[in-house]
Design a protein around this motif. Structure first.
Motif, PDB file in Angstrom:
ATOM      1  N   SER A  79       0.838  -1.212   0.000  1.00 34.93           N
ATOM      2  CA  SER A  79       0.000   0.000   0.000  1.00 34.93           C
ATOM      3  C   SER A  79       0.868   1.255   0.000  1.00 34.93           C
ATOM      4  O   SER A  79       0.530   2.247  -0.650  1.00 34.93           O
ATOM      5  CB  SER A  79      -0.932   0.008   1.210  1.00 34.93           C
ATOM      6  OG  SER A  79      -1.821  -1.077   1.123  1.00 34.93           O
ATOM      7  N   ASP A 107      -5.445  -1.513  -5.126  1.00 32.17           N
ATOM      8  CA  ASP A 107      -4.870  -2.047  -3.896  1.00 32.17           C
ATOM      9  C   ASP A 107      -5.797  -3.109  -3.306  1.00 32.17           C
ATOM     10  O   ASP A 107      -6.859  -2.794  -2.788  1.00 32.17           O
ATOM     11  CB  ASP A 107      -4.624  -0.894  -2.906  1.00 32.17           C
ATOM     12  CG  ASP A 107      -3.630  -1.267  -1.811  1.00 32.17           C
ATOM     13  OD1 ASP A 107      -3.235  -2.453  -1.756  1.00 32.17           O
ATOM     14  OD2 ASP A 107      -3.253  -0.380  -1.030  1.00 32.17           O
ATOM     15  N   GLU A 108      -5.388  -4.347  -3.402  1.00 35.02           N
ATOM     16  CA  GLU A 108      -6.154  -5.509  -2.922  1.00 35.02           C
ATOM     17  C   GLU A 108      -7.597  -5.492  -3.432  1.00 35.02           C
ATOM     18  O   GLU A 108      -8.545  -5.539  -2.625  1.00 35.02           O
ATOM     19  CB  GLU A 108      -6.128  -5.558  -1.390  1.00 35.02           C
ATOM     20  CG  GLU A 108      -4.716  -5.484  -0.824  1.00 35.02           C
ATOM     21  CD  GLU A 108      -4.256  -6.749  -0.101  1.00 35.02           C
ATOM     22  OE1 GLU A 108      -5.016  -7.725  -0.045  1.00 35.02           O
ATOM     23  OE2 GLU A 108      -3.108  -6.751   0.365  1.00 35.02           O
ATOM     24  N   GLU A 163      -7.079   0.606  -0.798  1.00 35.05           N
ATOM     25  CA  GLU A 163      -7.308  -0.648  -0.081  1.00 35.05           C
ATOM     26  C   GLU A 163      -8.632  -0.615   0.683  1.00 35.05           C
ATOM     27  O   GLU A 163      -9.442  -1.527   0.567  1.00 35.05           O
ATOM     28  CB  GLU A 163      -6.140  -0.864   0.889  1.00 35.05           C
ATOM     29  CG  GLU A 163      -6.177  -2.192   1.584  1.00 35.05           C
ATOM     30  CD  GLU A 163      -4.892  -2.468   2.354  1.00 35.05           C
ATOM     31  OE1 GLU A 163      -4.149  -1.516   2.664  1.00 35.05           O
ATOM     32  OE2 GLU A 163      -4.655  -3.640   2.645  1.00 35.05           O
TER      33      GLU A 163
HETATM   34 MG    MG Z   1      -1.953  -2.908   2.082  1.00 35.11          MG
END
Ligand code: MG
Ligand code: ADP
Length: 297
Positions: free
Chosen positions: A42, A154-155, A82
């Motif tokens: 991140s 992010d994810e 995220e």
């Molecule tokens: Mg992360």
């Protein structure tokens, strides 16, 4: 190059979250940024989207410097953070209209991104009424609004149920045909399912950077199969080209084959012929898994 990172270090107090990182991502590549929690994924993504500044080093997105040319970097990237902060009280279209205003994007683009991300059936609802999978679509639609060349996700698949997972993976794959996608994950299978290349990060350092095709190059293949009943290893070795059988737990077996041909249909036929029921059947990239384990343990 869509993304170029040279010698980036990020220090939080005395901790180096990123330690002399360098890599680049080519145009229209889908690259997975894989690493355990706390590896620095991140942090890297926040630097590439200009949310935070690096302590040292340089990074470019679409040719623009992330420290010196933030406006142009922001125009070039679509970012799915995220913990995607969505306003649950807003209607989907209201939210997108609001952001379209910020980006000075025409209203017809809103309809385009709604269609592109498969949001049409839910577009009249409030964000708070949507499932996690549909909220991720809203996040993706938002990231696509200003039609950026580069997407930083992010994810994007964390916390989705298996059906949602498949949908979002497909969507990202489709987007990746036209745009550069740099996505982070701590789950190896996500890389397998979506990416052309993997960059593995551990404790703030890059420990591997490989094309998936190179990892698949080996002559072997491992299939994970779960039956409803116990099966003798020797019996499973009767499968064509099976070289090794490992009972990992319960009625789950890992069968290694000396071929790259997809052997799942053979396993399926075998189960059928022997009156066994298959509860799950997956291929795994043995080299990616062992690489990841070895490098991050
Ligand atoms: Mg992360
Ligand atoms: P990842 O996304 O791979 O899980 P992060 O980039 O979020 O990792 O975090 C990397 C490391 O930096 C972690 O040890 C985390 O606790 C630390 N960290 C992240 N953000 C901050 C911050 N704002 N202040 C202090 N430490 C931070």
């Amino acid at each position: 190059m869509s993304i170029t990172v040279k010698g980036i270090t990020k220090q939080y107090g005395t901790q180096k979250a990123l330690n002399d990182i360098s890599f680049s991502v080519d145009t229209a590549e889908v690259v997975g940024f894989l690493g355990p929690n706390g590896a620095g994924k991140s942090t890297m993504m926040k630097i590439l989207t200009t949310y935070i500044n690096p302590t040292e080093g340089k990074a470019n997105v679409n040719g623009f410097d992330v420290s010196e040319d933030k406006k142009n970097v922001q125009k070039s990237v679509g970012y799915l953070p995220e913990h995607n902060p969505l306003y649950t009280d807003l209607y989907v279209k209201e939210y997108l209209r609001f952001n379209a205003g910020v980006y000075k994007v025409e209203n017809k683009r809103i309809e385009e991104v709604i269609k592109m991300t498969g949001l049409t059936p839910e577009a009249h609802k409030k964000i708070g009424q949507l499932s996690k999978g549909y909220r991720q679509r809203v996040g993706l639609a938002n990231a696509l609004l200003h039609n950026p060349d580069v997407l930083i996700l992010d994810e994007p698949t964390t916390g989705l149920d298996p059906n949602q997972l498949v949908d979002i993976r497909n969507l990202i794959r489709t987007i990746g045909k036209e745009k550069t996608v740099f996505l982070s994950t701590h789950i190896m299978q996500e890389v397998e399912a979506m990416c052309d290349r993997v960059i593995i990060i551990n404790k703030g350092k890059i420990v591997a950077d490989k094309k998936l095709t190179d990892l698949r190059d080996g002559q072997e293949q491992v299939v994970i199969v779960e039956f409803d009943y116990r099966v003798e290893d020797a019996f499973l070795l009767k499968l064509p080209k099976a070289t090794k059988v490992k009972n990992t737990h319960d009625f789950v077996y890992e069968v290694t084959f000396s071929t790259t041909e997809d052997m799942r249909s053979h396993v399926f036929d075998f189960a059928h012929d022997n009156e066994l029921k298959i509860l799950q059947l997956n291929q795994k990239n043995a080299s990616l898994e062992s690489l990841f384990r070895e490098l991050t343990n």
